[in-house]
Structure formats: structure tokens, C-alpha cells
Design a protein around this motif. Structure first.
Motif, PDB file in Angstrom:
ATOM      1  N   TYR A 128      10.022   2.608   5.752  1.00 26.20           N
ATOM      2  CA  TYR A 128       8.899   3.284   5.092  1.00 26.20           C
ATOM      3  C   TYR A 128       9.082   3.268   3.571  1.00 26.20           C
ATOM      4  CZ  TYR A 128       6.430   7.330   3.122  1.00 26.20           C
ATOM      5  OH  TYR A 128       5.673   8.154   2.325  1.00 26.20           O
ATOM      6  N   GLY A 129      10.281   3.611   3.108  1.00 20.54           N
ATOM      7  CA  GLY A 129      10.541   3.651   1.664  1.00 20.54           C
ATOM      8  C   GLY A 129      10.421   2.290   1.018  1.00 20.54           C
ATOM      9  N   ARG A 130      10.987   1.280   1.677  1.00 23.01           N
ATOM     10  CA  ARG A 130      10.896  -0.073   1.120  1.00 23.01           C
ATOM     11  C   ARG A 130       9.446  -0.546   1.075  1.00 23.01           C
ATOM     12  NH1 ARG A 130      15.926  -0.549   3.897  1.00 23.01           N
ATOM     13  NH2 ARG A 130      14.868  -1.026   5.864  1.00 23.01           N
ATOM     14  N   ARG A 131       8.693  -0.243   2.144  1.00 22.64           N
ATOM     15  CA  ARG A 131       7.292  -0.663   2.185  1.00 22.64           C
ATOM     16  C   ARG A 131       6.466   0.044   1.110  1.00 22.64           C
ATOM     17  NH1 ARG A 131       6.519   0.814   6.843  1.00 22.64           N
ATOM     18  NH2 ARG A 131       5.219   2.677   6.608  1.00 22.64           N
ATOM     19  N   MET A 132       6.689   1.349   0.937  1.00 25.39           N
ATOM     20  CA  MET A 132       5.952   2.108  -0.074  1.00 25.39           C
ATOM     21  C   MET A 132       6.277   1.600  -1.472  1.00 25.39           C
ATOM     22  SD  MET A 132       3.942   4.040   1.504  1.00 25.39           S
ATOM     23  CE  MET A 132       3.297   4.732  -0.015  1.00 25.39           C
ATOM     24  N   CYS A 133       7.538   1.275  -1.693  1.00 24.58           N
ATOM     25  CA  CYS A 133       7.967   0.796  -3.004  1.00 24.58           C
ATOM     26  C   CYS A 133       7.263  -0.510  -3.358  1.00 24.58           C
ATOM     27  CB  CYS A 133       9.482   0.614  -2.995  1.00 24.58           C
ATOM     28  SG  CYS A 133      10.172   0.168  -4.590  1.00 24.58           S
ATOM     29  N   HIS A 134       7.269  -1.478  -2.455  1.00 27.58           N
ATOM     30  CA  HIS A 134       6.655  -2.777  -2.730  1.00 27.58           C
ATOM     31  C   HIS A 134       5.136  -2.666  -2.833  1.00 27.58           C
ATOM     32  CE1 HIS A 134       9.997  -5.769  -2.407  1.00 27.58           C
ATOM     33  NE2 HIS A 134      10.602  -4.712  -1.878  1.00 27.58           N
ATOM     34  N   THR A 135       4.526  -1.857  -1.965  1.00 27.65           N
ATOM     35  CA  THR A 135       3.077  -1.684  -2.020  1.00 27.65           C
ATOM     36  C   THR A 135       2.661  -1.022  -3.325  1.00 27.65           C
ATOM     37  OG1 THR A 135       2.945  -1.490   0.391  1.00 27.65           O
ATOM     38  CG2 THR A 135       1.087  -0.638  -0.879  1.00 27.65           C
ATOM     39  N   PHE A 136       3.409   0.010  -3.728  1.00 29.10           N
ATOM     40  CA  PHE A 136       3.101   0.733  -4.966  1.00 29.10           C
ATOM     41  C   PHE A 136       3.165  -0.203  -6.168  1.00 29.10           C
ATOM     42  CE2 PHE A 136       4.857   3.047  -8.674  1.00 29.10           C
ATOM     43  CZ  PHE A 136       3.779   3.889  -8.941  1.00 29.10           C
ATOM     44  N   LYS A 138       3.042  -3.534  -6.270  1.00 29.14           N
ATOM     45  CA  LYS A 138       2.020  -4.578  -6.198  1.00 29.14           C
ATOM     46  C   LYS A 138       0.656  -4.038  -6.632  1.00 29.14           C
ATOM     47  CE  LYS A 138      -0.201  -7.809  -2.985  1.00 29.14           C
ATOM     48  NZ  LYS A 138      -0.279  -8.274  -1.573  1.00 29.14           N
ATOM     49  N   GLU A 139       0.280  -2.870  -6.118  1.00 30.43           N
ATOM     50  CA  GLU A 139      -1.003  -2.270  -6.488  1.00 30.43           C
ATOM     51  C   GLU A 139      -1.015  -1.876  -7.957  1.00 30.43           C
ATOM     52  OE1 GLU A 139      -1.464   1.008  -3.856  1.00 30.43           O
ATOM     53  OE2 GLU A 139      -2.138  -0.220  -2.157  1.00 30.43           O
ATOM     54  N   LEU A 140       0.132  -1.420  -8.453  1.00 31.36           N
ATOM     55  CA  LEU A 140       0.225  -1.006  -9.849  1.00 31.36           C
ATOM     56  C   LEU A 140      -0.045  -2.179 -10.781  1.00 31.36           C
ATOM     57  CD1 LEU A 140       0.910   1.485 -11.594  1.00 31.36           C
ATOM     58  CD2 LEU A 140       3.307   0.762 -11.534  1.00 31.36           C
ATOM     59  N   HIS A 141       0.462  -3.351 -10.423  1.00 29.78           N
ATOM     60  CA  HIS A 141       0.245  -4.531 -11.254  1.00 29.78           C
ATOM     61  C   HIS A 141      -1.232  -4.917 -11.286  1.00 29.78           C
ATOM     62  CE1 HIS A 141       0.462  -8.782 -12.555  1.00 29.78           C
ATOM     63  NE2 HIS A 141       1.482  -8.347 -13.272  1.00 29.78           N
ATOM     64  N   GLU A 142      -1.930  -4.744 -10.184  1.00 29.32           N
ATOM     65  CA  GLU A 142      -3.355  -5.058 -10.140  1.00 29.32           C
ATOM     66  C   GLU A 142      -4.166  -4.111 -11.020  1.00 29.32           C
ATOM     67  OE1 GLU A 142      -4.250  -4.782  -6.029  1.00 29.32           O
ATOM     68  OE2 GLU A 142      -3.213  -6.645  -5.474  1.00 29.32           O
ATOM     69  N   ALA A 164      10.537  -5.787  -6.222  1.00 27.02           N
ATOM     70  CA  ALA A 164       9.074  -5.677  -6.205  1.00 27.02           C
ATOM     71  C   ALA A 164       8.495  -6.019  -7.571  1.00 27.02           C
ATOM     72  CB  ALA A 164       8.663  -4.258  -5.798  1.00 27.02           C
ATOM     73  N   ALA A 165       9.186  -5.598  -8.635  1.00 27.06           N
ATOM     74  CA  ALA A 165       8.723  -5.899  -9.992  1.00 27.06           C
ATOM     75  C   ALA A 165       8.748  -7.405 -10.242  1.00 27.06           C
ATOM     76  CB  ALA A 165       9.587  -5.173 -11.019  1.00 27.06           C
ATOM     77  N   LEU A 286      -3.133   3.978  -7.270  1.00 27.60           N
ATOM     78  CA  LEU A 286      -4.370   4.500  -7.869  1.00 27.60           C
ATOM     79  C   LEU A 286      -4.223   5.979  -8.209  1.00 27.60           C
ATOM     80  CD1 LEU A 286      -7.269   3.925  -8.720  1.00 27.60           C
ATOM     81  CD2 LEU A 286      -7.995   4.477  -6.387  1.00 27.60           C
ATOM     82  N   ASP A 287      -3.590   6.749  -7.319  1.00 30.71           N
ATOM     83  CA  ASP A 287      -3.311   8.158  -7.630  1.00 30.71           C
ATOM     84  C   ASP A 287      -2.513   8.270  -8.924  1.00 30.71           C
ATOM     85  OD1 ASP A 287      -4.535   8.880  -5.270  1.00 30.71           O
ATOM     86  OD2 ASP A 287      -2.667   9.288  -4.186  1.00 30.71           O
TER      87      ASP A 287
END
Length: 370
Positions: A128-136, A138-142, A164-165, A286-287
Motif C-alpha cells: 500500500y505504501g509503495r503504491r501510494m508513493c508512486h501514484t502520488f 506520478k500525479e504530482l508531476h502531471e 518514483a521521482a 490533487l489534495d
């Protein structure tokens, strides 16, 4: 007497019992490390109450050989050293009382990018933590592509943040708890090498400094100090990431946390941060960008009209009036010092002024009037 400022600063770093707060206090009093040594025999009269052991250490010798070897190591490996007297020293650290007087780095580290986000968490990251980190990330870069990601190169969430960065195309900085003569853990050497192209490795520790427990606590304050905001992805009840969040709060940085399942041992820390109002709850990038008013995508979709006399808040007007007096630009650190505005608040003001087409932020952390 040390022959140059860098030698004096490295020697000051070796004084037992002085500490980073004491060293910075002396530095602010005298304006340079060399001046501290020039006045070392009179420190008792200049600073009543100073520990006699510190004076004895400053007046003594015994560091010459070690410092000489350190300077050779720095030159041999192309290590960059920045001090508060340098224009490229991190402006975000200037108002931190315990900021290091010397930072060593490898790679292409830009300390003064427009926005910097620290991402920290448990060393025992779950799926869960790894998935949230990469998703966050990736979305942040967009949403906001001009961010630098800072973390600690440790196991778990730290190394996932760096990976992720790199995948997203963000510059990323790893803050180390040891000297630049090693990589710890060694399993992260390949990631560290990739980071050197856009970002790099940073430490306040000289070579031959082992990655001992207390050094990680000291390292955490640099992660917090370099960041505009700190995000905790996963954390146990007792964790170094909670220390980073606490330090971030003391530096007036924004702190955010992803919630986790009740009873999950690696979400207890995040849930408590949110419960105790020490961190804001986020569930997405987004939050995060909305909370900081960083949503560039929305800003780009709305045309910016330059007004002859745009409405400004009192602080925005103070900053703008100071910048407009100097056509060649004003350094961000000068604005922080003269106007007594903390970096996170100043960064927001500068961005607003730029959006109103009143100033531009130029290379070298200069702000110029338009």
C-alpha cells in the motif's frame, strides 16, 4: 589559525561539544568562521557564559591533518561545498537556527528550485505504501512539474520516493546520514548513481563519518529544512519520519500524511499525525497541490491579465516594493532577512506576484521587477 574560510568551517565542524546550533550562533555573531578563530582567545569576554571546553578546543590544535585529508578528498572527488556566505546556499535553511554551516554534495543539486517536497515514511513499506508513493509522485508531476523531491535514501518509503521521482522526471535529492565516501545502504548505490544526473546526494557530514543512529536524526532536520512541505506516506508509532514531521512543523513547513487502516502498525504514525492536527490529511496529489495553492494546471487554463494596479495584500506589496527598487534583482535570502518573512510564506508571495506579471524569478534565486 585556518588559512581560508572553508578550512575554518571544517575545523569548526570538528569542535566537540559545540553542536550545529552553537556553531551557527558563533557564525552569526562574527560573520565568518575565520573571525571566530581570530577572536578565539577573547570569546569569554565577547560571549559571557561560553563553555570553556569550546574555547580550549578552538585555541588548541590537532585537526590539521584530518582537515587537510578532507580537503584533498573534496578536491579529488569533485565535491561541491556551500556555506551561508554563498548565493547558492539553500535559502530555505537560512532561517533555521540549527542549519549546517557547510553542505557537501555530489551531482547536479539545485537547492533553490521554486518548489521542494520532502517525502518520508517507514523503512518497512507495505505494498500500500509503495503504491501510494508512486501514484502520488506520478500525479504530482502531471499537476505541478517544477518540483524537486527530497528524501533520505533509506529503505522503504525513502528509496521508493527517489525511484518514483526518477520515473516521473523530477529532480531528486538524497540527504545522507554519513559522509560522501560511502553509500548506505549499499543496495541503493545504483539508484543513487542515477540521481546524480538531475539532483544528487547531500550531507553535512565529512568523510569517514559512519551512519550511526544520532546522525539520522540530524539528517532529518535537513530534509525538513530543504522542503516547502513534508509528506508522510507510512509510519509506525515510533519512527524517524515522525521526527521529520515534528521538525517540519517547528520550521513552519506544511506537513501532510496519507491515512491508513485502523490497527495497521505501519499507518499508526500517520493516523496519529492527522488526529492530533500535526499533519493535514491527503488522499491524492490533487489534495496536496490544492492545499498549497500549487495547481499549475488550473492556473494555466485561466488567462492572466496584467493590471495597471493589481490588488495586493500588505505583505505582497512590501515584497513588490522592495523588488521594484532594484532592476538587477534581489536575492530571495535578502528578502527573507530584510522583510522577516519565512521562506514558505515568501515563496507563495513571489509566485502570486509572478502570476500577476509584476516580477520574474531569475536563475540564482533572484527576483526581478517587470
Amino acid at each position: 589559525m585556518p588559512e581560508d574560510e572553508l578550512t575554518a568551517l571544517l575545523t569548526l565542524n570538528r569542535i566537540d561539544g559545540l553542536g550545529c546550533i552553537g556553531a551557527k550562533y558563533l557564525y552569526k555573531q562574527f560573520g565568518s568562521a575565520q573571525e571566530i578563530f581570530r577572536n578565539r582567545e577573547h570569546l569569554k569576554e565577547i560571549i559571557p557564559g561560553i563553555d570553556t571546553h569550546v574555547i580550549d578546543a578552538l585555541c588548541g590544535s590537532g585537526y590539521d591533518s584530518f582537515i587537510r585529508e578532507e580537503l584533498e578528498f573534496i578536491e579529488k572527488h569533485g565535491i561541491r561545498c556551500v556555506t551561508p556566505a554563498d548565493s547558492d546556499y539553500p535559502v530555505r535553511l537560512l532561517d533555521c537556527d540549527d542549519a549546517p554551516l557547510v553542505l557537501f554534495s555530489l551531482g547536479n543539486v539545485n537547492y533553490n528550485t521554486t518548489r521542494t517536497v520532502g517525502i518520508v515514511g517507514t523503512r518497512k513499506a507495505t505494498d500500500y505504501g509503495r503504491r501510494m508513493c508512486h501514484t502520488f509522485v506520478k500525479e504530482l508531476h502531471e499537476l505541478c512539474p517544477d518540483i524537486t523531491i527530497v528524501s533520505g535514501l533509506a529503505y522503504g518509503i525513502d528509496i521508493e520516493s527517489h525511484k518514483a521521482a526518477l520515473e516521473a522526471g523530477f529532480p531528486t535529492i538524497g540527504v545522507l546520514a554519513h559522509g560522501l565516501d560511502m553509500i548506505y545502504p549499499s543496495a541503493h548505490r545504483s539508484v543513487a548513481k542515477q540521481m546524480l544526473d538531475d539532483g544528487g546526494l547531500v550531507t553535512e557530514f565529512m568523510s569517514r563519518t559512519a551512519p550511526l543512529g544520532p546522525n539520522f536524526v540530524r539528517r532529518n532536520r535537513i530534509i525538513a529544512g530543504l522542503s516547502d512541505a513534508v509528506v508522510v506516506v507510512e509510519s509506525a508509532a515510533k519512527s524517524g519520519s515522525l521526527i521529520t514531521a515534528e521538525i517540519a512543523g517547528s520550521y513552519n513547513r506544511e506537513c501532510f500524511a496519507f491515512p491508513g487502516s485502523v490497527g495497521d502498525p505501519y499507518s499508526v504514525g500517520c493516523n496519529e499525525l492527522i488526529r492530533d492536527n500535526r499533519a493535514s490529511l491527503i488522499t491524492s496529489a490533487l489534495d496536496f497541490v490544492n492545499a498549497l495553492n500549487w495547481n499549475d494546471r488550473d492556473r494555466r487554463s485561466a488567462p492572466v491579465q496584467k493590471e495597471l494596479f493589481p490588488e495586493l495584500t500588505a505583505d505582497e506589496n512590501r515584497v513588490y516594493q522592495r523588488i521594484r527598487l532594484k532592476a538587477q534583482g534581489v536575492h530571495i535570502s535578502t528578502l527573507m532577512t530584510e522583510l522577516n518573512i519565512p521562506y514558505p510564506r515568501l515563496s507563495t508571495i513571489l509566485f502570486t506576484l509572478e502570476m500577476k506579471a509584476l516580477i520574474m524569478q531569475a536563475p540564482g534565486s533572484l527576483c526581478k521587477p517587470l
